[in-house]
Scaffold this motif. Structure first.
Motif, PDB file in Angstrom:
ATOM      1  N   ASN A  31     -29.892  -7.004  17.824  1.00 30.41           N
ATOM      2  CA  ASN A  31     -30.041  -7.726  19.093  1.00 30.41           C
ATOM      3  C   ASN A  31     -30.554  -6.792  20.194  1.00 30.41           C
ATOM      4  OD1 ASN A  31     -29.078 -10.029  17.864  1.00 30.41           O
ATOM      5  ND2 ASN A  31     -26.990  -9.794  18.628  1.00 30.41           N
ATOM      6  N   ILE A  32     -30.026  -5.565  20.200  1.00 29.04           N
ATOM      7  CA  ILE A  32     -30.474  -4.578  21.186  1.00 29.04           C
ATOM      8  C   ILE A  32     -31.945  -4.254  20.986  1.00 29.04           C
ATOM      9  CG2 ILE A  32     -30.264  -2.143  21.854  1.00 29.04           C
ATOM     10  CD1 ILE A  32     -27.247  -2.408  21.504  1.00 29.04           C
ATOM     11  N   GLU A  33     -32.350  -4.041  19.745  1.00 26.34           N
ATOM     12  CA  GLU A  33     -33.753  -3.734  19.449  1.00 26.34           C
ATOM     13  C   GLU A  33     -34.657  -4.869  19.908  1.00 26.34           C
ATOM     14  OE1 GLU A  33     -33.631  -3.112  15.276  1.00 26.34           O
ATOM     15  OE2 GLU A  33     -32.758  -1.098  15.420  1.00 26.34           O
ATOM     16  N   ARG A  34     -34.217  -6.109  19.695  1.00 24.31           N
ATOM     17  CA  ARG A  34     -35.005  -7.267  20.122  1.00 24.31           C
ATOM     18  C   ARG A  34     -35.116  -7.313  21.641  1.00 24.31           C
ATOM     19  NH1 ARG A  34     -31.862 -10.863  18.337  1.00 24.31           N
ATOM     20  NH2 ARG A  34     -32.615 -10.727  16.194  1.00 24.31           N
ATOM     21  N   GLN A  35     -34.023  -7.034  22.328  1.00 24.67           N
ATOM     22  CA  GLN A  35     -34.053  -7.053  23.791  1.00 24.67           C
ATOM     23  C   GLN A  35     -34.971  -5.962  24.337  1.00 24.67           C
ATOM     24  OE1 GLN A  35     -30.207  -6.706  25.665  1.00 24.67           O
ATOM     25  NE2 GLN A  35     -31.022  -7.050  27.722  1.00 24.67           N
ATOM     26  N   ILE A  39     -38.232  -6.575  26.752  1.00 29.98           N
ATOM     27  CA  ILE A  39     -38.403  -5.904  28.045  1.00 29.98           C
ATOM     28  C   ILE A  39     -39.743  -5.177  28.096  1.00 29.98           C
ATOM     29  CG2 ILE A  39     -37.542  -4.022  29.508  1.00 29.98           C
ATOM     30  CD1 ILE A  39     -34.708  -4.761  28.600  1.00 29.98           C
ATOM     31  N   GLN A  40     -40.060  -4.441  27.050  1.00 32.72           N
ATOM     32  CA  GLN A  40     -41.294  -3.672  27.024  1.00 32.72           C
ATOM     33  C   GLN A  40     -42.520  -4.576  27.030  1.00 32.72           C
ATOM     34  OE1 GLN A  40     -40.461  -1.231  23.569  1.00 32.72           O
ATOM     35  NE2 GLN A  40     -39.625   0.424  24.820  1.00 32.72           N
ATOM     36  N   VAL A 217     -35.069 -10.857  30.847  1.00 36.36           N
ATOM     37  CA  VAL A 217     -34.959 -10.172  29.559  1.00 36.36           C
ATOM     38  C   VAL A 217     -34.057  -8.928  29.666  1.00 36.36           C
ATOM     39  CG1 VAL A 217     -37.171 -10.964  28.675  1.00 36.36           C
ATOM     40  CG2 VAL A 217     -37.097  -8.841  29.970  1.00 36.36           C
ATOM     41  N   ARG A 218     -33.823  -8.447  30.898  1.00 40.87           N
ATOM     42  CA  ARG A 218     -32.903  -7.315  31.082  1.00 40.87           C
ATOM     43  C   ARG A 218     -31.459  -7.746  30.942  1.00 40.87           C
ATOM     44  NH1 ARG A 218     -35.818  -5.720  35.859  1.00 40.87           N
ATOM     45  NH2 ARG A 218     -34.095  -6.497  37.093  1.00 40.87           N
TER      46      ARG A 218
END
Length: 219
Positions: A31-35, A39-40, A217-218
């Motif tokens: 989930n963190i990788e997706r977020q 963001i990027q 997205v943050r």
């Protein structure tokens, strides 16, 4: 009644608990990788808008967007730290299960307790880790913690004063040549203007939409 229910429902063994926790930790890492990717991706759109704003000498709007990029990059850094901490918890749980095979139960882990406590302060992880900590306390892996403080300093209203130098660096890196063409006095004056001071027509709505999307997205 509660005691009877606990007697009738078999408790999961340490190996089952570990597998479940590690599976959920891996899911949180994904989930963190997706977020981070989201963001990027949005940041690229904001970078394009900064260049366009600088070309029309709308430095105030460019600076407002640069602030959002700084916020987002700080969030990404925190997310990478959160991911590393989740991996650390998983590793220590693996060590705990090795001990549990010998003694027959999970033992308390100071390392896990410290890392869980740190993650509970992170705005992005607070809710998830509170749920996780309750299960670990019940299983005897960590002790009950009293820590309701969530670290929100990076999202305070004083961010413009705190990260002025970072904003200038971002603005220069993205639209440096265009910004540099303005006389120094004029450039400083424009940078101090509120973001809405130079936005006209549909530009203000477009820029606001970009800021909202990046903020979303943050969170």
């Amino acid at each position: 009644m509660e005691k009877l229910r606990n007697m009738l429902i078999p408790k999961p063994n340490p190996q089952q608990l570990l597998r479940d926790w590690q599976r959920r930790l891996r899911q949180e890492c994904r989930n963190i990788e997706r977020q981070i990717r989201d963001i990027q991706r949005e940041e690229k759109n904001v970078q394009k808008a900064i260049k366009e704003a600088a070309k029309r000498n709308d430095t105030a709007s460019a600076r407002a967007l640069a602030i959002e990029i700084v916020r987002s990059r700080r969030t990404v850094n925190r997310l990478y730290e959160n991911k590393a901490q989740l991996n650390s918890i998983s590793m220590h749980l693996g060590e705990s299960i090795a001990v549990a095979r010998t003694v027959g139960h999970l033992s308390k882990s100071a390392e896990v307790m410290k890392t869980v406590n740190d993650l509970m302060k992170a705005p992005e992880m607070a809710v998830k880790m509170q749920e996780f900590s309750k299960e670990m306390i019940k299983a005897g892996v960590i002790e009950e913690m009293v820590n309701d403080a969530v670290d929100s300093a990076l999202d305070s209203d004083d961010i413009e004063d705190e990260i002025e130098e970072e904003v200038d660096k971002v603005l220069t890196a993205i639209a440096g040549e265009t910004v540099a063409q303005l006389p120094e006095a004029s450039r400083k004056e424009r940078l101090k203007q509120p973001a809405h001071a130079k936005e006209e027509g549909g530009d203000d709505e477009d820029l606001e939409e970009l800021r909202v999307r990046l903020a979303k997205v943050r969170s």
